[in-house]
Design an enzyme around this catalytic site. Structure first.
Site, PDB file in Angstrom:
ATOM      1  N   ARG A  24      13.296 -20.772  10.424  1.00 48.28           N
ATOM      2  CA  ARG A  24      14.315 -21.408   9.566  1.00 48.28           C
ATOM      3  C   ARG A  24      15.612 -21.616  10.345  1.00 48.28           C
ATOM      4  O   ARG A  24      15.573 -22.276  11.381  1.00 48.28           O
ATOM      5  CB  ARG A  24      14.563 -20.567   8.304  1.00 48.28           C
ATOM      6  CG  ARG A  24      15.048 -21.385   7.126  1.00 48.28           C
ATOM      7  CD  ARG A  24      15.277 -20.526   5.903  1.00 48.28           C
ATOM      8  NE  ARG A  24      14.043 -20.101   5.292  1.00 48.28           N
ATOM      9  CZ  ARG A  24      13.341 -20.825   4.426  1.00 48.28           C
ATOM     10  NH1 ARG A  24      13.763 -22.010   4.085  1.00 48.28           N
ATOM     11  NH2 ARG A  24      12.221 -20.379   3.906  1.00 48.28           N
TER      12      ARG A  24
ATOM     13  N   GLY B 250      12.432 -11.676   2.204  1.00 47.45           N
ATOM     14  CA  GLY B 250      13.525 -11.979   3.130  1.00 47.45           C
ATOM     15  C   GLY B 250      14.820 -12.329   2.423  1.00 47.45           C
ATOM     16  O   GLY B 250      15.072 -11.874   1.300  1.00 47.45           O
TER      17      GLY B 250
ATOM     18  N   GLU C  37      11.619 -21.387  30.664  1.00 42.95           N
ATOM     19  CA  GLU C  37      12.674 -21.914  31.537  1.00 42.95           C
ATOM     20  C   GLU C  37      13.904 -22.287  30.731  1.00 42.95           C
ATOM     21  O   GLU C  37      15.030 -22.183  31.207  1.00 42.95           O
ATOM     22  CB  GLU C  37      12.158 -23.148  32.298  1.00 42.95           C
ATOM     23  CG  GLU C  37      11.412 -22.845  33.588  1.00 42.95           C
ATOM     24  CD  GLU C  37      10.126 -22.069  33.396  1.00 42.95           C
ATOM     25  OE1 GLU C  37       9.473 -22.262  32.357  1.00 42.95           O
ATOM     26  OE2 GLU C  37       9.777 -21.262  34.271  1.00 42.95           O
TER      27      GLU C  37
ATOM     28  N   GLY D 111      16.250 -15.082   0.905  1.00 43.50           N
ATOM     29  CA  GLY D 111      16.284 -15.677  -0.432  1.00 43.50           C
ATOM     30  C   GLY D 111      15.807 -14.686  -1.479  1.00 43.50           C
ATOM     31  O   GLY D 111      16.381 -14.575  -2.571  1.00 43.50           O
TER      32      GLY D 111
ATOM     33  N   ARG E 164       0.837  -1.218   0.000  1.00 42.17           N
ATOM     34  CA  ARG E 164       0.000   0.000   0.000  1.00 42.17           C
ATOM     35  C   ARG E 164       0.866   1.261   0.000  1.00 42.17           C
ATOM     36  O   ARG E 164       0.614   2.222  -0.732  1.00 42.17           O
ATOM     37  CB  ARG E 164      -0.881  -0.056   1.252  1.00 42.17           C
ATOM     38  CG  ARG E 164      -1.726   1.164   1.557  1.00 42.17           C
ATOM     39  CD  ARG E 164      -2.536   0.801   2.796  1.00 42.17           C
ATOM     40  NE  ARG E 164      -3.350   1.870   3.310  1.00 42.17           N
ATOM     41  CZ  ARG E 164      -2.967   2.710   4.255  1.00 42.17           C
ATOM     42  NH1 ARG E 164      -1.748   2.639   4.740  1.00 42.17           N
ATOM     43  NH2 ARG E 164      -3.802   3.632   4.706  1.00 42.17           N
TER      44      ARG E 164
ATOM     45  N   GLN F 297       2.032 -18.968  12.793  1.00 45.54           N
ATOM     46  CA  GLN F 297       2.742 -17.719  13.127  1.00 45.54           C
ATOM     47  C   GLN F 297       2.767 -16.737  11.956  1.00 45.54           C
ATOM     48  O   GLN F 297       3.038 -15.560  12.140  1.00 45.54           O
ATOM     49  CB  GLN F 297       4.196 -18.023  13.501  1.00 45.54           C
ATOM     50  CG  GLN F 297       4.351 -18.696  14.824  1.00 45.54           C
ATOM     51  CD  GLN F 297       5.669 -19.430  14.890  1.00 45.54           C
ATOM     52  OE1 GLN F 297       6.605 -18.991  15.532  1.00 45.54           O
ATOM     53  NE2 GLN F 297       5.753 -20.537  14.195  1.00 45.54           N
TER      54      GLN F 297
ATOM     55  N   ASP G 204      11.318 -14.336  10.019  1.00 43.77           N
ATOM     56  CA  ASP G 204      12.526 -14.908  10.636  1.00 43.77           C
ATOM     57  C   ASP G 204      13.442 -13.844  11.257  1.00 43.77           C
ATOM     58  O   ASP G 204      14.226 -14.146  12.142  1.00 43.77           O
ATOM     59  CB  ASP G 204      13.328 -15.704   9.603  1.00 43.77           C
ATOM     60  CG  ASP G 204      12.521 -16.831   8.963  1.00 43.77           C
ATOM     61  OD1 ASP G 204      11.494 -17.220   9.557  1.00 43.77           O
ATOM     62  OD2 ASP G 204      12.912 -17.316   7.892  1.00 43.77           O
TER      63      ASP G 204
HETATM   64  O1  F6P Z   1      11.013 -17.780   5.962  1.00 42.17           O
HETATM   65  C1  F6P Z   1       9.777 -17.831   6.604  1.00 42.17           C
HETATM   66  C2  F6P Z   1       9.441 -19.232   6.992  1.00 42.17           C
HETATM   67  O2  F6P Z   1       8.172 -19.242   7.609  1.00 42.17           O
HETATM   68  C3  F6P Z   1      10.456 -19.956   7.876  1.00 42.17           C
HETATM   69  O3  F6P Z   1      10.353 -19.578   9.225  1.00 42.17           O
HETATM   70  C4  F6P Z   1      10.123 -21.399   7.618  1.00 42.17           C
HETATM   71  O4  F6P Z   1      11.232 -22.238   7.881  1.00 42.17           O
HETATM   72  C5  F6P Z   1       9.777 -21.379   6.150  1.00 42.17           C
HETATM   73  O5  F6P Z   1       9.365 -20.058   5.841  1.00 42.17           O
HETATM   74  C6  F6P Z   1       8.685 -22.343   5.748  1.00 42.17           C
HETATM   75  O6  F6P Z   1       8.542 -22.280   4.368  1.00 42.17           O
HETATM   76  P1  F6P Z   1       7.256 -22.778   3.585  1.00 42.17           P
HETATM   77  O7  F6P Z   1       6.136 -21.823   3.870  1.00 42.17           O
HETATM   78  O8  F6P Z   1       7.669 -22.752   2.160  1.00 42.17           O
HETATM   79  O9  F6P Z   1       6.918 -24.134   4.109  1.00 42.17           O
END
Ligand code: F6P
Length: 323
Positions: A171, A102, A187, A104, A21, A255, A127
């Site tokens: 990751r 990110g 903990e 990649g 946006r 998440q 990440d």
């Molecule tokens: O890079 C974001 C992420 O959610 C990582 O935390 C996780 O390892 C990866 O992507 C999972 O990838 P995909 O959605 O392709 O399974």
């Protein structure tokens, strides 16, 4: 420069829509036409883009995911695929590209830049492993989702005198686990940058039990050598004494899908606007990120293929708080 395009690539991150946006509205404000690319680099290769208006990006900021779609494109790893993407962009008269993503994805944007195409990246991944931005779009939301899960699991842990192993995404980076672990009062925290053995996890839990704790939380990053399942399997196979009855929970993609927090909407808006402003200033081949409290740029060449280091002070804080 009259026409620019924007795409989202890699894993979706809450706050990407705010960034799209902001790119569109800041671009229009600067007199540019802005095109949205569907499905990341795959759409770039196919020439799958359309012009976006102010109204097209309305009502999306509060939603997780990405309104443009995302993908992991194998063809883009090849020089031929990238050349096809550049040819399509040039055929459409698009003079610069904003890449929201990110590690990649920014490796891809750097490769395009190296081939002579003008690119600016925006730091976006749950990440938070990307150098060039103190925090990336989506990580605040991901931490809050993990935290909500930890808080809920703690209720059951407390009621049943159990210990829970909670596995977060990230990751190869332990940032989400570390931050959610500190904020969730864990903990024990195990992350790839600071591996602890199953024996150490067991002895930490046992010590916590001996100190009078009646429930416990272990937060483990998916990239740790011993993830939640591996830890449980190890404890079962080795009859490891922890003092607690153990359960595990893997949070995974939940998440990623949440509505972005205020912090992620603001970050997305600031970095989106910052990317267009950087292009207008004539900057190319840079990543737009948050440096302290201000928006800044870093050459992509300085950040690709590297990972942000873990903050030792936070690890120490986690240790002190867990006792
Ligand atoms: O890079 C974001 C992420 O959610 C990582 O935390 C996780 O390892 C990866 O992507 C999972 O990838 P995909 O959605 O392709 O399974």
């Amino acid at each position: 420069m009259n026409r620019i395009a924007v795409l989202t690539s890699g894993g979706d991150a809450p706050g990407m829509n705010a960034a799209i946006r902001a790119v569109v509205r800041t671009g229009l404000e600067a007199g540019l036409s802005v095109f949205g690319v569907s499905n990341g680099y795959a759409g770039l290769i196919d020439g799958s883009y359309h012009e976006l208006t102010r109204r097209d990006v309305g009502g999306k900021m509060q939603l997780g995911g990405t309104m443009l779609g995302s993908a992991r494109s194998l063809a883009f790893f090849e020089q031929a695929g990238r050349q096809q993407a550049i040819d399509e962009l040039e055929r459409s008269g698009i003079e610069a590209l904003v890449v929201i993503g990110g590690n990649g994805s920014q490796t891809g944007s750097h490769a395009l830049f190296e081939m002579g195409y003008p690119v600016v990246g925006i730091a976006s991944t749950i990440d938070n492993d990307l150098l060039g931005s103190d925090v990336t779009i989506g990580v605040d939301t991901a931490i809050n989702v993990a935290l909500e899960a930890i808080d809920r699991l703690r209720v059951t842990a407390e009621s049943h005198g159990r210990a829970f192993l909670v596995e977060t995404m990230g990751r190869n980076c332990g940032y989400v686990a570390l931050m959610a672990g500190i904020a969730g009062g864990a903990e024990v925290i195990s992350i790839p940058e600071y591996e602890i053995t199953p024996e150490e996890v067991a002895s930490e839990l046992h010590a916590a039990h001996q100190r009078g704790k009646r429930h416990a939380m272990v937060v483990v990053a998916e990239g740790a050598k011993y993830n939640a399942q591996a830890l449980i399997a190890h404890f079962e196979a080795n009859q490891q004494e922890t003092g607690f009855s153990l359960r595990y929970s893997i949070l995974g993609h939940v998440q990623r899908g949440a509505a972005p927090t205020g912090a992620d909407r603001l970050l997305g808006s600031r970095l989106g606007a910052g990317a267009v402003q950087a292009l207008v200033r004539g900057e190319r081949g840079v990543l737009v990120g948050l440096h302290g409290s201000t928006v800044g740029t870093t050459p992509l060449a300085d950040i690709v293929g590297r990972q942000k280091a873990v903050d030792r002070d936070l690890l120490n804080l986690a240790r002190i708080m867990s006792i």
